[in-house]
Write a protein that holds these residues in place. Structure first.
Motif, mmCIF file in Angstrom:
data_model
loop_
_atom_site.group_PDB
_atom_site.id
_atom_site.type_symbol
_atom_site.label_atom_id
_atom_site.label_comp_id
_atom_site.label_asym_id
_atom_site.label_seq_id
_atom_site.Cartn_x
_atom_site.Cartn_y
_atom_site.Cartn_z
ATOM 1 N N PHE A 260 0.818 -1.206 0.000
ATOM 2 C CA PHE A 260 0.000 0.000 0.000
ATOM 3 C C PHE A 260 0.857 1.264 0.000
ATOM 4 N N VAL A 261 1.970 1.241 0.738
ATOM 5 C CA VAL A 261 2.786 2.445 0.889
ATOM 6 C C VAL A 261 3.720 2.665 -0.301
ATOM 7 N N PHE A 262 4.347 1.588 -0.776
ATOM 8 C CA PHE A 262 5.404 1.746 -1.775
ATOM 9 C C PHE A 262 5.035 1.235 -3.171
ATOM 10 N N GLY A 263 3.796 0.738 -3.330
ATOM 11 C CA GLY A 263 3.475 0.062 -4.582
ATOM 12 C C GLY A 263 2.799 0.902 -5.639
ATOM 13 N N ARG A 264 2.812 2.246 -5.508
ATOM 14 C CA ARG A 264 2.051 3.072 -6.444
ATOM 15 C C ARG A 264 2.458 2.835 -7.888
ATOM 16 N N ARG A 265 3.751 2.820 -8.163
ATOM 17 C CA ARG A 265 4.191 2.639 -9.554
ATOM 18 C C ARG A 265 3.774 1.280 -10.095
ATOM 19 N N LEU A 266 3.885 0.271 -9.266
ATOM 20 C CA LEU A 266 3.467 -1.068 -9.692
ATOM 21 C C LEU A 266 1.971 -1.094 -9.967
ATOM 22 N N VAL A 267 1.191 -0.458 -9.101
ATOM 23 C CA VAL A 267 -0.256 -0.418 -9.287
ATOM 24 C C VAL A 267 -0.611 0.277 -10.594
ATOM 25 N N GLU A 268 0.049 1.414 -10.867
ATOM 26 C CA GLU A 268 -0.225 2.141 -12.107
ATOM 27 C C GLU A 268 0.160 1.321 -13.332
ATOM 28 N N LYS A 269 1.248 0.584 -13.228
ATOM 29 C CA LYS A 269 1.722 -0.197 -14.371
ATOM 30 C C LYS A 269 0.818 -1.387 -14.664
ATOM 31 N N LEU A 270 0.361 -2.078 -13.631
ATOM 32 C CA LEU A 270 -0.409 -3.301 -13.824
ATOM 33 C C LEU A 270 -1.884 -3.033 -14.118
ATOM 34 N N GLY A 271 -2.454 -2.005 -13.508
ATOM 35 C CA GLY A 271 -3.883 -1.782 -13.647
ATOM 36 C C GLY A 271 -4.686 -2.862 -12.947
ATOM 37 N N ALA A 272 -5.999 -2.761 -13.030
ATOM 38 C CA ALA A 272 -6.870 -3.688 -12.308
ATOM 39 C C ALA A 272 -6.666 -5.128 -12.767
ATOM 40 N N ARG A 273 -6.625 -5.349 -14.069
ATOM 41 C CA ARG A 273 -6.489 -6.714 -14.568
ATOM 42 C C ARG A 273 -5.160 -7.326 -14.125
ATOM 43 N N GLY A 274 -4.066 -6.584 -14.280
ATOM 44 C CA GLY A 274 -2.768 -7.114 -13.890
ATOM 45 C C GLY A 274 -2.676 -7.396 -12.408
ATOM 46 N N LEU A 275 -3.222 -6.499 -11.583
ATOM 47 C CA LEU A 275 -3.206 -6.703 -10.138
ATOM 48 C C LEU A 275 -3.983 -7.959 -9.755
ATOM 49 N N ALA A 276 -5.160 -8.142 -10.360
ATOM 50 C CA ALA A 276 -5.973 -9.319 -10.048
ATOM 51 C C ALA A 276 -5.287 -10.599 -10.497
ATOM 52 N N MET A 277 -4.619 -10.567 -11.644
ATOM 53 C CA MET A 277 -3.900 -11.756 -12.113
ATOM 54 C C MET A 277 -2.733 -12.085 -11.190
ATOM 55 N N VAL A 278 -2.024 -11.054 -10.705
ATOM 56 C CA VAL A 278 -0.948 -11.275 -9.730
ATOM 57 C C VAL A 278 -1.523 -11.873 -8.449
ATOM 58 N N ALA A 279 -2.658 -11.352 -7.992
ATOM 59 C CA ALA A 279 -3.290 -11.871 -6.773
ATOM 60 C C ALA A 279 -3.651 -13.335 -6.932
ATOM 61 N N ALA A 280 -4.252 -13.688 -8.062
ATOM 62 C CA ALA A 280 -4.674 -15.073 -8.281
ATOM 63 C C ALA A 280 -3.472 -16.005 -8.398
ATOM 64 N N GLY A 281 -2.484 -15.612 -9.184
ATOM 65 C CA GLY A 281 -1.293 -16.453 -9.328
ATOM 66 C C GLY A 281 -0.560 -16.630 -8.013
ATOM 67 N N SER A 282 -0.466 -15.558 -7.226
ATOM 68 C CA SER A 282 0.173 -15.649 -5.911
ATOM 69 C C SER A 282 -0.618 -16.554 -4.979
ATOM 70 N N GLY A 283 -1.962 -16.525 -5.115
ATOM 71 C CA GLY A 283 -2.792 -17.393 -4.289
ATOM 72 C C GLY A 283 -2.561 -18.865 -4.590
ATOM 73 N N VAL A 284 -2.416 -19.199 -5.881
ATOM 74 C CA VAL A 284 -2.124 -20.588 -6.250
ATOM 75 C C VAL A 284 -0.831 -21.037 -5.576
ATOM 76 N N LEU A 285 0.205 -20.184 -5.630
ATOM 77 C CA LEU A 285 1.488 -20.530 -5.012
ATOM 78 C C LEU A 285 1.387 -20.566 -3.491
ATOM 79 N N ARG A 286 0.782 -19.535 -2.906
ATOM 80 C CA ARG A 286 0.727 -19.440 -1.447
ATOM 81 C C ARG A 286 -0.007 -20.610 -0.827
ATOM 82 N N TRP A 287 -1.202 -20.923 -1.334
ATOM 83 C CA TRP A 287 -1.989 -21.983 -0.710
ATOM 84 C C TRP A 287 -1.433 -23.361 -1.033
ATOM 85 N N SER A 288 -0.789 -23.528 -2.176
ATOM 86 C CA SER A 288 -0.158 -24.814 -2.491
ATOM 87 C C SER A 288 0.985 -25.110 -1.534
ATOM 88 N N VAL A 289 1.815 -24.105 -1.267
ATOM 89 C CA VAL A 289 2.929 -24.304 -0.332
ATOM 90 C C VAL A 289 2.393 -24.534 1.079
#
Length: 383
Positions: A260-289
């Protein structure tokens, strides 16, 4: 909607960004103080474990139903007044839980409190989005104060509870909610919608962008149900100490704050679709581990993905909702909170119990599967 600081204008202590930092900080301090200790308060009021579960479940159901109706009221009367009233009423009801005895009294108090507290975060987000359209500021940095105060209030409440009992946490939460109400009255004004602009409570569902957001949020945010309900039990059963379990939870929240504090540039670059895809892909990895190991050396780095699974998806939702017509702001926020997050999480929490009882830690594979489906839903979002 552009989530970035304005190049000029309000930079002093009364800027909109400062006021929204205060209101998010106050309302999440209330959650941090009360959330861990409400079950203990209900138990002290004479409720059995089954009755506590019933009260909490009915409270959740009440919040899901109350959210859209509160948004409807805000459209008719204005955001600030509705938000302030909800915060004050919910705050004044909380200490009564510590005085009540018996299932009937405590259930009535908790349902009334749940109905009043339901729209606070939703309306605050709606007001923030409306203000960002007029004077852009970095939503992530403002919202981060909520995560910070949640941790601090939980720690402070723990000390109070150790000295004066579980009911003392309710007074901290009450004070934070009353502060939320006072701060709400200082927010920039967003007046009631004219009758011609109000439309149906279900109007956001007419917009394809909103309909695409709901399944993505439901699958990705709903995947946290197993974590919220059973990760502590799973890790303690594996021999991890309470202190270590608390540190694992804290690591996830700290990572969320960093995004939230340092991710502004990343948020602007990815947009809503990119952020959601990162969230979903990270969830697959996080819950699998999480499904295959309880080694703290592995869990600590994997817990940092909470910044992605929760934080990135939250920011994706805020951007998607901010792209809808302004007149839909409060209703869209409320329906997303109730249908896209609350209902999905509640359903998955019900399912998580039997899954964990049957599979123990391997039940996290089901959450990874939800995120895999969430990835497909995320690809359909706009930027």
């Amino acid at each position: 909607m552009v989530l970035k600081p304005a190049s000029g204008g309000h930079t002093g202590p009364v800027s909109p960004a400062f006021r929204f930092s205060l209101i998010f900080g106050a309302q999440f301090a209330s959650l941090g103080a009360a959330l861990p200790f409400v079950p203990a308060v209900l138990t002290a009021g004479g409720l059995s474990a089954q009755q506590v579960g019933l009260v909490l479940a009915l409270g959740t159901g009440t919040r899901l139903l109350a959210n859209p109706w509160a948004a409807r009221i805000a459209d008719r009367t204005g955001l600030r007044g509705t938000l302030a009233l909800a915060a004050v009423v919910s705050g004044l009801l909380l200490p009564l839980l510590g005085w009540g005895q018996g299932i009937a009294v405590l259930l009535a108090i908790y349902i009334l409190h749940s109905a009043a507290v339901a729209p606070i975060v939703t309306l605050s987000d709606a007001a923030a989005i409306a203000e960002i359209r007029r004077r852009p500021f970095d939503y992530g940095r403002v919202r981060a104060w909520g995560s910070v105060t949640f941790i601090l209030a939980a720690l402070a409440a723990g000390q109070f509870v150790g000295l004066w009992g579980a009911g003392s946490a309710l007074y901290i939460s009450c004070a934070a909610l009353l502060a939320t109400g006072a701060i709400a009255l200082t927010l920039p004004p967003h007046e009631a919608l004219p009758p011609a602009a109000r439309g149906s409570m279900w109007e956001p569902l007419r917009h394809p962008a909103f309909r695409r957001l709901l399944p993505a949020s439901a699958l990705i945010q709903g995947s946290h149900a197993m974590y919220n309900g059973f990760s502590t039990l799973h890790w303690q059963a594996a021999g991890l100490s309470p202190g270590l379990v608390g540190a694992l939870w804290g690591a996830g929240v700290i990572a969320e704050i960093a995004l939230f504090v340092f991710g502004r540039r990343l948020v602007e670059k990815l947009g809503a679709r990119g952020l959601a895809m990162v969230a979903a892909g990270s969830g697959v990895l996080r819950w699998s581990v999480t499904a295959v190991t309880v080694d703290p050396w592995v869990l600590f780095p994997i817990q940092l993905l909470h910044a992605c699974t929760f934080g990135a998806m939250h920011l994706a939702a805020i951007r998607s909702l901010g792209a809808l017509p302004p007149a839909l702001g409060a209703r869209a926020q409320a329906l997303h909170t109730s249908l896209g997050v609350g209902l999905a999480t509640g359903v998955m929490m019900v399912v998580a119990g039997p899954l964990y009882a049957a599979l123990e830690g391997h039940a996290f594979w089901a959450m990874a599967g939800l995120c895999a489906m969430g990835f497909v839903a995320a690809t359909r979002l706009g930027r």
